[in-house]
Structure formats: structure tokens, C-alpha cells
Design an enzyme around this catalytic site. Sequence first.
Site, PDB file in Angstrom:
ATOM      1  N   GLU A   1      -9.767  -2.293   5.164  1.00 30.70           N
ATOM      2  CA  GLU A   1     -10.428  -2.019   6.436  1.00 30.70           C
ATOM      3  C   GLU A   1     -11.647  -2.921   6.642  1.00 30.70           C
ATOM      4  OE1 GLU A   1      -8.816  -0.155   8.328  1.00 30.70           O
ATOM      5  OE2 GLU A   1      -8.299   1.805   7.533  1.00 30.70           O
TER       6      GLU A   1
ATOM      7  N   ASP B   1       0.814  -1.214   0.000  1.00 26.14           N
ATOM      8  CA  ASP B   1       0.000   0.000   0.000  1.00 26.14           C
ATOM      9  C   ASP B   1       0.849   1.267   0.000  1.00 26.14           C
ATOM     10  OD1 ASP B   1       0.946  -0.351   2.645  1.00 26.14           O
ATOM     11  OD2 ASP B   1      -0.968  -1.160   3.292  1.00 26.14           O
TER      12      ASP B   1
ATOM     13  N   HIS C   1      -7.544  -5.685   9.995  1.00 27.48           N
ATOM     14  CA  HIS C   1      -7.320  -5.371   8.584  1.00 27.48           C
ATOM     15  C   HIS C   1      -5.925  -5.776   8.137  1.00 27.48           C
ATOM     16  CE1 HIS C   1      -5.512  -1.505  10.135  1.00 27.48           C
ATOM     17  NE2 HIS C   1      -4.709  -1.712   9.107  1.00 27.48           N
TER      18      HIS C   1
ATOM     19  N   ASP D   1      -7.854  -4.038  14.310  1.00 25.94           N
ATOM     20  CA  ASP D   1      -9.224  -4.361  13.910  1.00 25.94           C
ATOM     21  C   ASP D   1      -9.270  -5.473  12.870  1.00 25.94           C
ATOM     22  OD1 ASP D   1      -8.253  -3.075  11.703  1.00 25.94           O
ATOM     23  OD2 ASP D   1      -9.708  -1.432  11.724  1.00 25.94           O
TER      24      ASP D   1
END
Length: 264
Positions: free
Chosen positions: A148, A72, A143, A141
Site C-alpha cells: 500500500e 499475496d 499499489h 492508488d
Amino acid sequence: MRVLILDNKEKLSKKVAEIVAKRINDFNPTEDKPFVLGLPTGSTPILVYKELIELNKKGAVSFKNVVTFNMDEYVGLDENHEQSYHYFMYETFFNHIDIKKENINILDGMAKDIKLECARYEEKIKSYGGIHLFLGGVGEDGHIAFNEPGSSLMSRTRDKELTEDTILVNSRFFGGDVTKVPKLALTVGVGTIMDSNEVLIMANGTKKAEAIRRGIEEGINHMWTISMLQMHRNAIIVIDEEAANNLMLKTYKYFKDIEKDNIK
């Protein structure tokens, strides 16, 4: 799915580096047949990169015939910006190994047409026949990359708005100022990662324990994208004892037992 549980992040990092080096060496890459490696950024892989640099310096592994694709990049940060993932990768890893610059691939967060940039990236991965090993971390979380919670498990490389939680966590790299953290990023998709021949996800610390539990013990759920690994034919999760804190005792004992000869 394989799960390796190491004593601490130092041993975890050493083990991950050993696995990466072994995969490259076993493949025996050449200029015409390179090994294709997916790479992450963030705090988790820093020690892994240090271990790989040392292995490279010792001659235990070479990156001359390795092609890399990073997961990314932030949208709007120039590659020379100290918080861009371009900058991070070169300072932390690429400047210290024998990789050819033309073999390094990172999404361009300054591209005029980000949709076109994402499509180009996907096509370039395909031009090499796909990724042999995709190395990654996981967020609190669940991801992976910037996929996400709620991301499609079939998603491809695309632009993605970041959640408030991710922005808050990443603000530590921007002097604690959440207003300086980009709100948009380019990221490989869940489907892109799943297409890889092998996926290795690493996590350390208690903050990652719930994501690890969700990814290993509960069902596949797009709200916890780490859970996608349950469907991968060749997935490895490498964690430390703290990241294993939320696993059921029988789960913990099971993986410690069957992988006991692989964690030394």
C-alpha cells in the site's frame, strides 16, 4: 522501462499472455531448471489466464516445468474460502493447465505464525535462485501486490494492514460488504518484486490512469509503489488506451512510436 499501449483490455491480455509464453519457451525449462513465475490475482489478470489456458491447450506453452509464486493472500481466509486467493488461482488458472501441484506456491493466510510464514516464503523464492518473471497488476492508488502507499521500497514478504480504499475496492468480491473484507494480508515486498529478473505490470481502464501516470512520468515515491519500476533493469508496463488517458501527449506518442512493432 518499456510501455506497451494496446487498444483495449482484450488485446492487452492477449499480448501479456504471449509475452509470458515466450519467456517460458525461450527459457526452455526442465525439471532440474524450472522457469519461476510470479503471479497476481484480482480482476485484471483474469483474461490473461484465459489466454494462457488456451495457449496451453493448443500446445503452444507448457507449465510442467514452471514454478509459481503468488503475490499475496488474505490473513484469516481458509484456502477453500471462495474469496481466498488460493481458491481464485485454482479455479481461474491452475485447474486448467498442466502445472504440477508441488510447483505452486501461495502464502498461507491461516499460518499460526505469519512472520515465520513470510520468512519461509522469501527463503523458498531464494532457493530457486529468484523469480524470472513477475506478473502483476496495479491498484488505483498505485499499489502493487498489497504494498500500500507508504510501503518501504526495500520491503520483503510480510503482513500488511490494508487501507480503507483497498478494502472498499475489494468489497465488490464480498457482496459489497466492507465488514467481510479481511483487514490484514500477507504480501511479497517491493524489494522482493524488484529482485525479479523481469517485472511486467498490466493495467486497464480509466480508474488506473492516474496510477499509470504517476508510475511513468513522476519521480520515485513510496506513496505510489508502481514508481519503483523506474529503477528496475527490465520492467514492462502493458496498458490499454483508457489507462493511458492521463499521460502527457509527448509521453504517449513516444511509447507508441518506439513500441509500434511490439504491439501487433
